[in-house]
Design a protein around this motif. Structure first.
Motif, PDB file in Angstrom:
ATOM      1  N   SER A   1      26.092  91.663  52.877  1.00 13.76           N
ATOM      2  CA  SER A   1      26.530  92.984  53.294  1.00 13.76           C
ATOM      3  C   SER A   1      25.979  94.041  52.352  1.00 13.76           C
ATOM      4  CB  SER A   1      28.057  93.023  53.282  1.00 13.76           C
ATOM      5  OG  SER A   1      28.515  94.298  52.956  1.00 13.76           O
ATOM      6  N   PRO A   2      25.705  95.236  52.867  1.00 13.27           N
ATOM      7  CA  PRO A   2      25.200  96.317  52.008  1.00 13.27           C
ATOM      8  C   PRO A   2      26.216  96.774  50.959  1.00 13.27           C
ATOM      9  CG  PRO A   2      24.811  96.805  54.324  1.00 13.27           C
ATOM     10  CD  PRO A   2      25.718  95.628  54.275  1.00 13.27           C
ATOM     11  N   VAL A   3      27.461  96.376  51.074  1.00 16.36           N
ATOM     12  CA  VAL A   3      28.435  96.824  50.076  1.00 16.36           C
ATOM     13  C   VAL A   3      28.772  95.715  49.070  1.00 16.36           C
ATOM     14  CG1 VAL A   3      29.428  98.626  51.520  1.00 16.36           C
ATOM     15  CG2 VAL A   3      30.395  96.344  51.603  1.00 16.36           C
ATOM     16  N   THR A   4      27.954  94.664  49.026  1.00 22.29           N
ATOM     17  CA  THR A   4      28.183  93.577  48.073  1.00 22.29           C
ATOM     18  C   THR A   4      28.259  94.085  46.633  1.00 22.29           C
ATOM     19  OG1 THR A   4      27.036  92.017  49.488  1.00 22.29           O
ATOM     20  CG2 THR A   4      27.239  91.401  47.194  1.00 22.29           C
ATOM     21  N   HIS A   5      27.496  95.145  46.341  1.00 26.61           N
ATOM     22  CA  HIS A   5      27.457  95.623  44.956  1.00 26.61           C
ATOM     23  C   HIS A   5      28.802  96.189  44.515  1.00 26.61           C
ATOM     24  CE1 HIS A   5      26.772  99.383  47.134  1.00 26.61           C
ATOM     25  NE2 HIS A   5      27.221  99.993  46.073  1.00 26.61           N
ATOM     26  N   LEU A   6      29.719  96.417  45.447  1.00 27.97           N
ATOM     27  CA  LEU A   6      31.029  96.931  45.040  1.00 27.97           C
ATOM     28  C   LEU A   6      31.892  95.814  44.443  1.00 27.97           C
ATOM     29  CD1 LEU A   6      31.922  99.316  48.000  1.00 27.97           C
ATOM     30  CD2 LEU A   6      30.996  99.884  45.763  1.00 27.97           C
ATOM     31  N   ARG A   7      31.475  94.568  44.652  1.00 29.95           N
ATOM     32  CA  ARG A   7      32.239  93.449  44.106  1.00 29.95           C
ATOM     33  C   ARG A   7      32.307  93.588  42.587  1.00 29.95           C
ATOM     34  NH1 ARG A   7      33.787  88.168  44.905  1.00 29.95           N
ATOM     35  NH2 ARG A   7      33.454  86.850  43.096  1.00 29.95           N
ATOM     36  N   GLY A   8      33.498  93.555  42.056  1.00 31.82           N
ATOM     37  CA  GLY A   8      33.648  93.580  40.611  1.00 31.82           C
ATOM     38  C   GLY A   8      33.762  94.968  40.015  1.00 31.82           C
ATOM     39  N   VAL A   9      33.672  96.031  40.820  1.00 27.56           N
ATOM     40  CA  VAL A   9      33.915  97.363  40.258  1.00 27.56           C
ATOM     41  C   VAL A   9      35.359  97.383  39.756  1.00 27.56           C
ATOM     42  CG1 VAL A   9      34.229  99.802  40.804  1.00 27.56           C
ATOM     43  CG2 VAL A   9      32.254  98.560  41.701  1.00 27.56           C
ATOM     44  N   PRO A  10      35.580  97.703  38.478  1.00 27.21           N
ATOM     45  CA  PRO A  10      36.927  97.578  37.930  1.00 27.21           C
ATOM     46  C   PRO A  10      37.935  98.431  38.690  1.00 27.21           C
ATOM     47  CG  PRO A  10      35.426  98.651  36.355  1.00 27.21           C
ATOM     48  CD  PRO A  10      34.604  98.169  37.487  1.00 27.21           C
TER      49      PRO A  10
ATOM     50  N   ASN B   1      24.429 110.928  37.825  1.00 29.23           N
ATOM     51  CA  ASN B   1      25.694 111.648  37.888  1.00 29.23           C
ATOM     52  C   ASN B   1      26.792 110.662  37.485  1.00 29.23           C
ATOM     53  OD1 ASN B   1      28.194 112.660  38.839  1.00 29.23           O
ATOM     54  ND2 ASN B   1      27.110 114.022  40.236  1.00 29.23           N
ATOM     55  N   PRO B   2      27.502 110.968  36.393  1.00 23.67           N
ATOM     56  CA  PRO B   2      28.404 109.962  35.807  1.00 23.67           C
ATOM     57  C   PRO B   2      29.561 109.544  36.700  1.00 23.67           C
ATOM     58  CG  PRO B   2      28.639 112.095  34.722  1.00 23.67           C
ATOM     59  CD  PRO B   2      27.441 112.201  35.620  1.00 23.67           C
ATOM     60  N   ILE B   3      29.904 110.349  37.713  1.00 23.55           N
ATOM     61  CA  ILE B   3      31.029 109.920  38.550  1.00 23.55           C
ATOM     62  C   ILE B   3      30.550 109.270  39.851  1.00 23.55           C
ATOM     63  CG2 ILE B   3      32.616 111.617  37.558  1.00 23.55           C
ATOM     64  CD1 ILE B   3      32.343 113.210  40.146  1.00 23.55           C
ATOM     65  N   LEU B   4      29.237 109.252  40.080  1.00 21.32           N
ATOM     66  CA  LEU B   4      28.744 108.703  41.345  1.00 21.32           C
ATOM     67  C   LEU B   4      27.842 107.482  41.177  1.00 21.32           C
ATOM     68  CD1 LEU B   4      27.901 111.974  43.308  1.00 21.32           C
ATOM     69  CD2 LEU B   4      29.779 110.398  43.731  1.00 21.32           C
ATOM     70  N   ASN B   5      27.305 107.250  39.982  1.00 16.45           N
ATOM     71  CA  ASN B   5      26.374 106.130  39.848  1.00 16.45           C
ATOM     72  C   ASN B   5      27.130 104.806  39.885  1.00 16.45           C
ATOM     73  OD1 ASN B   5      27.426 106.217  37.043  1.00 16.45           O
ATOM     74  ND2 ASN B   5      25.876 104.658  36.743  1.00 16.45           N
ATOM     75  N   THR B   6      26.421 103.764  40.382  1.00 16.16           N
ATOM     76  CA  THR B   6      27.014 102.428  40.290  1.00 16.16           C
ATOM     77  C   THR B   6      26.065 101.477  39.573  1.00 16.16           C
ATOM     78  OG1 THR B   6      26.103 101.822  42.445  1.00 16.16           O
ATOM     79  CG2 THR B   6      28.353 102.622  42.426  1.00 16.16           C
ATOM     80  N   GLU B   7      24.864 101.933  39.249  1.00 13.77           N
ATOM     81  CA  GLU B   7      23.863 101.039  38.680  1.00 13.77           C
ATOM     82  C   GLU B   7      23.789 101.196  37.161  1.00 13.77           C
ATOM     83  OE1 GLU B   7      21.764  99.112  40.698  1.00 13.77           O
ATOM     84  OE2 GLU B   7      22.989  99.763  42.371  1.00 13.77           O
ATOM     85  N   VAL B   8      23.639 100.068  36.495  1.00 11.96           N
ATOM     86  CA  VAL B   8      23.547 100.055  35.036  1.00 11.96           C
ATOM     87  C   VAL B   8      22.391 100.926  34.546  1.00 11.96           C
ATOM     88  CG1 VAL B   8      23.176  98.573  33.038  1.00 11.96           C
ATOM     89  CG2 VAL B   8      24.484  97.739  34.983  1.00 11.96           C
ATOM     90  N   TYR B   9      21.260 100.861  35.266  1.00 10.51           N
ATOM     91  CA  TYR B   9      20.070 101.547  34.765  1.00 10.51           C
ATOM     92  C   TYR B   9      20.155 103.063  34.915  1.00 10.51           C
ATOM     93  CZ  TYR B   9      18.229  96.972  34.005  1.00 10.51           C
ATOM     94  OH  TYR B   9      18.058  95.696  33.537  1.00 10.51           O
ATOM     95  N   ASP B  10      20.862 103.553  35.935  1.00  8.55           N
ATOM     96  CA  ASP B  10      21.142 104.981  35.989  1.00  8.55           C
ATOM     97  C   ASP B  10      22.092 105.344  34.853  1.00  8.55           C
ATOM     98  OD1 ASP B  10      20.041 106.079  38.744  1.00  8.55           O
ATOM     99  OD2 ASP B  10      20.876 104.108  39.127  1.00  8.55           O
TER     100      ASP B  10
END
Lengths: 319, 536
Positions: free
Chosen positions: A34-43, B44-53
């Motif tokens: 799924s395209p939202v897999t990366h949300l897994r583990g967001v604290p 943008n610190p409140i919107l990023n989800t990637e480590v490298y950003d």
């Protein structure tokens, strides 16, 4: 000729591309993941966020609605927004990387054809000579070596041991963008990518030339006293090139897809890493954008092959 | 947290800055930080989800606080803070005169904007769950009110956050970079993720954003007016590097710092002029049992499998020593780590066999253990793409076969494997967790948690997790988590395999690094980039 081209584009091309886009969208959406897999583990992720994100991306809609929405945008020349956190336009993501990919592919085509065709011709003229056997041997080696392996060997020799070429990547930040610099970065990846086509083209060229070289009309040419040089380069070559031109049309997509692997070895800033990343993340709009672009290129490549066929062979007329 | 302690720490910190100043750091130069994955361009610190950003965000913006090498919160934009006796209110006192890169002063209004945006109904990022305990946050999120009583601007340099009930992890979440409200407040929150600002960020941090070249590099320049002292280096570059070519980049002095793989360790360590550091991560990998299945519901089975798997060999041979055998879900690098009362489950096939026999499992005609019609034959789901995982799977299969347990390996692409896990369609699987600085285990282990993959529903555990969240005394919190780890270590809802380590290679011309790195590495999570200097 123009009527033929128009017919190819409108009666064949567009229906085929439409069908392809539908199948592709179907396949990538029914594939697991799924395209939202990366949300897994967001604290402390709030469970509402996953549903909210799916809705934003249109993933809560049935497949056919998602596809028609996508198609509707594409018809208005909008490839949509990438699914990743930066939500950048897919067109921008592709545009930024196109120059590098095109440069690499062109360089490898020039290398492959520029070296492959002369080698093939020589190999055919001096059939069963030591040169011919040596070429045949290296051609098989060249075709058999996987490009990633050849790439790593080149990195080891030229970058690590000899230290004469950069270890992949592109210009370092702050480095002057000179032509010599450009060539030094381009050399290893384009050689890696070109190697298989050098070998392939040489073999095809040899076979094709050998086939015509013993034809009756060439015997006639020789009989009327033409020097062998003229016989081969004026009369035989033109006919022998026909199958090779068709090959070019079919090799273009192969070169682009090979580029995806070579780019990731050499950190070449082209479409390769974007394509791989998009597939791993189920980033539908980016996968669709890149694949559709390749589909269009392949289609155009086959038209170009047909046209060059007609240009090279006066007997062929498209009406 | 009491203010005198904070002030003392702050003094100590300024002292260390003075001491290093005595060494007369050289000015100028370009520091190159090697990365193998391209940032997305969401700075943008409140919107990023990637480590490298996040790397770029870390140096362009400052937060109210930062996390130091020992994972403790330290003053940043907030020069100090008060936490009320009941733990329900945190008041931050801001430095005066901090300026954004465009020269506008940073005030409490910007802090309020940053955190209010996270709570906004149209907010598209993922941080809401970290702040939804603020008073009134839920009503605001649902659009019932226009204000959040839990965020109160007292004056330009004072802001108070309050929660419904004490929430210990809250303080360490105030690390997010503060956004310039004067540039963003007119943009509807729902459209913020597409704002050009995200590609041309302006913060108040030690480095100013200059250029982002897709798949090539990000260039930043020193902020000469940085409130906490201008950096010694002139230019900071995040340079994209091909994974396989990392040693070559190091040898050619093309990167100053980069994380390397265990396979590259020996080669890089032998290079002159390069130092290699190995440091513990806040992460672990595990083998998860599906406790919804009756055969895995018995703790004896889970313990026996753990005794029967040679994790030390896995760490020593497959990970080439780069890892630490794990027995509980709190890594060695965390302040809550404990060994007290933690069983180490050293490899012991006899004990494993004995436990299984005591639990009533006997070998069937096919040599596989069985009991009441159940069989110890199961699928082991392994995400593809990691050599270490694949070799671990083979070792696990072999070890289990010795016990009379049949393991069928299923290798699957990562995203597809996650689908199976989310749908709970697995017997066992392996993956890993990277953890936050605060040890609160709620996200993974509470009965109500989204990521409770094993199906571990235990009232005692839930009670301890909840107690740990509301306890504000760090010592007492540590005791609660020690207690909780003992319980998890006994129950083993998943088998903890190993804690991760990072290997960082750094050029010796870089001075002023942390030579005894904690989990944040020799640059302390980029914090030291503003004070390091480069020798010629």
């Amino acid at each position: 000729m123009w009527r033929y081209i128009m017919r190819r584009i409108f009666l064949q091309g567009i229906p085929v591309l439409l069908g392809f886009s539908f199948l592709l969208y179907l396949v990538i959406t029914i594939a697991p993941g799924s395209p939202v897999t990366h949300l897994r583990g967001v604290p402390n992720l709030d469970s509402s966020v996953i549903e909210q994100r799916k809705a934003q991306l249109g993933l809560d809609q049935p497949f056919i609605v998602q596809y028609l929405n996508w198609l509707g945008r594409v018809l208005r020349f909008d490839l949509g927004l990438s699914f990743d956190s930066a939500r950048r336009p897919v067109a921008d993501l592709i545009k930024e990387r196109m120059p590098a990919t095109i440069t690499l592919s062109l360089a490898s085509i020039v290398l492959g054809w520029g070296i492959g065709i002369p080698i093939g011709i020589l190999s055919a003229r001096y059939q069963y000579s030591v040169f011919d056997y040596a070429i045949t041997f290296f051609a098989f080696v060249g075709i058999s070596i996987p490009s990633f392996f050849f790439g790593l060997i080149q990195l080891y020799v030229f970058a690590l041991k000899l230290n004469v070429l950069p270890a992949g990547g592109f210009f370092m930040a702050g480095e002057a963008r000179t032509l010599a610099g450009y060539v030094s970065y381009l050399l290893l990846p384009s050689l890696t990518l070109g190697l298989a086509s050098i070998a392939g083209v040489a073999r095809y060229m040899r076979a094709s030339l050998l086939e015509v070289i013993n034809q009756d009309y060439l015997r006639t040419a020789r009989a009327k006293g033409l020097p062998e040089r003229l016989v081969v380069y004026k009369h035989a070559l033109r006919n022998a090139l026909l199958p090779i031109l068709t090959l070019l049309g079919f090799m273009i997509p192969g070169i682009f897809s090979g580029a995806v692997i070579v780019e990731s070895i050499f950190a070449w800033p082209g479409l390769g890493s974007l394509a791989i990343q998009a597939v791993n993340e189920r980033n539908y709009p980016v996968i669709m954008g890149i694949d559709m672009m390749f589909a269009v290129l392949i289609f155009l490549g086959s038209i170009v092959a047909d046209i060059s066929y007609a240009l090279a062979d006066p007997r062929i007329r498209y009406e | 947290m009491k203010r005198p302690l904070v002030v003392a720490l702050f003094l100590l910190l300024s002292l260390s800055v003075i001491v290093s100043a005595a060494d007369a750091p050289k000015q100028g130069g370009t520091f190159r930080y090697g990365i193998t994955t391209n940032p997305r361009g969401m700075f943008n610190p409140i919107l990023n989800t990637e480590v490298y950003d996040g790397l770029i965000i870390d140096v362009v913006y400052d937060g109210l606080i930062y996390i130091d090498a020992s994972l403790q919160p330290q003053p940043m934009i907030a020069k100090a803070w008060d936490i009320s006796e009941d733990g329900k209110e945190i008041t931050f006192y801001l430095h005066q005169g901090i300026k954004f890169h465009d020269g506008v002063e940073l005030t409490a209004k910007d802090v309020a904007y940053t955190y209010m945006t996270i709570l906004h109904p149209d907010y598209t990022g993922v941080r809401y769950g970290q702040f939804n305990k603020l008073v009134g946050a839920k009503d605001y999120k649902e659009g019932k009110t226009d204000t959040v009583p839990g965020i109160e601007v007292i004056d330009d340099y004072t802001i108070k956050f309050s929660v419904e009930e004490a929430y210990a992890p809250l303080l360490s979440t105030f690390t997010y970079g503060i956004l310039p409200s004067h540039l963003l407040e007119d943009i509807p929150v729902g459209e913020l993720e597409q704002a050009p600002f995200n590609l041309h960020p302006i913060g108040s941090g030690p480095f100013k954003f200059v250029e982002f070249q897709t798949d090539q590099h990000v260039i930043l320049e020193a902020n000469k007016d940085y409130f906490f002292g201008a950096p010694n280096i002139d230019t900071l570059v995040f340079q994209k590097v091909a994974q396989d070519a990392i040693p070559i980049y190091l040898q050619q002095n093309r990167v100053d710092f980069i994380a390397i793989s265990p396979e590259q360790y020996e080669q890089v360590k032998a290079m002159p002029g390069i130092d290699v550091y190995v440091y513990e991560e806040l992460s672990y990998n595990y083998i998860c049992f599906n406790m919804r299945q009756e055969r895995f519901a018995d703790a004896a089975v889970r313990q026996a499998i753990t005794y029967g798997f040679d994790r030390q060999t896995y760490v020593d041979v497959i990970r080439e020593g780069f890892g630490i055998v794990a027995n509980a879900p709190v890594p060695t690098a965390s302040w809550a780590f404990t060994t007290e009362g933690i069983d180490t489950y050293d490899y012991n096939p006899e004990k494993a066999a004995q436990l299984l026999a005591e639990a009533g499992w006997t070998k069937g005609p096919d040599g596989i253990l069985q009991k009441d019609g159940m069989k110890l034959e199961f699928e082991f789901l392994v995400p593809e793409g990691s050599r270490q995982n694949e070799q671990m799977a083979l070792l696990f299969q072999q070890n289990m076969e010795d016990l009379g347990i049949k393991v069928n390996l299923v290798f699957m692409e990562f995203s597809a494997a996650v689908d199976r896990v989310d749908a709970r369609q697995f017997d066992t699987f392996t993956m890993g967790w990277s953890l936050s600085v605060d040890p609160d285990p709620h996200s993974i282990w509470h009965s109500t948690s989204l990521w409770n993959d094993p199906g571990f529903y235990n009232e005692e555990s839930d009670a301890l997790i909840e107690a740990g969240r509301t306890e504000t005394d760090p010592e007492k919190r540590k005791e609660i988590y020690a207690e909780w780890q003992k319980l998890i270590n006994k129950e083993l809802p998943t088998m903890f395999v190993s804690y991760g380590v990072t290997i960082g290679a750094i050029n010796q011309r870089v001075k002023g690094i942390d030579t005894n790195p904690g989990p944040l590495g020799p640059l302390v999570d980029l914090e030291l980039l503003s004070t390091i200097w480069l020798e010629d």
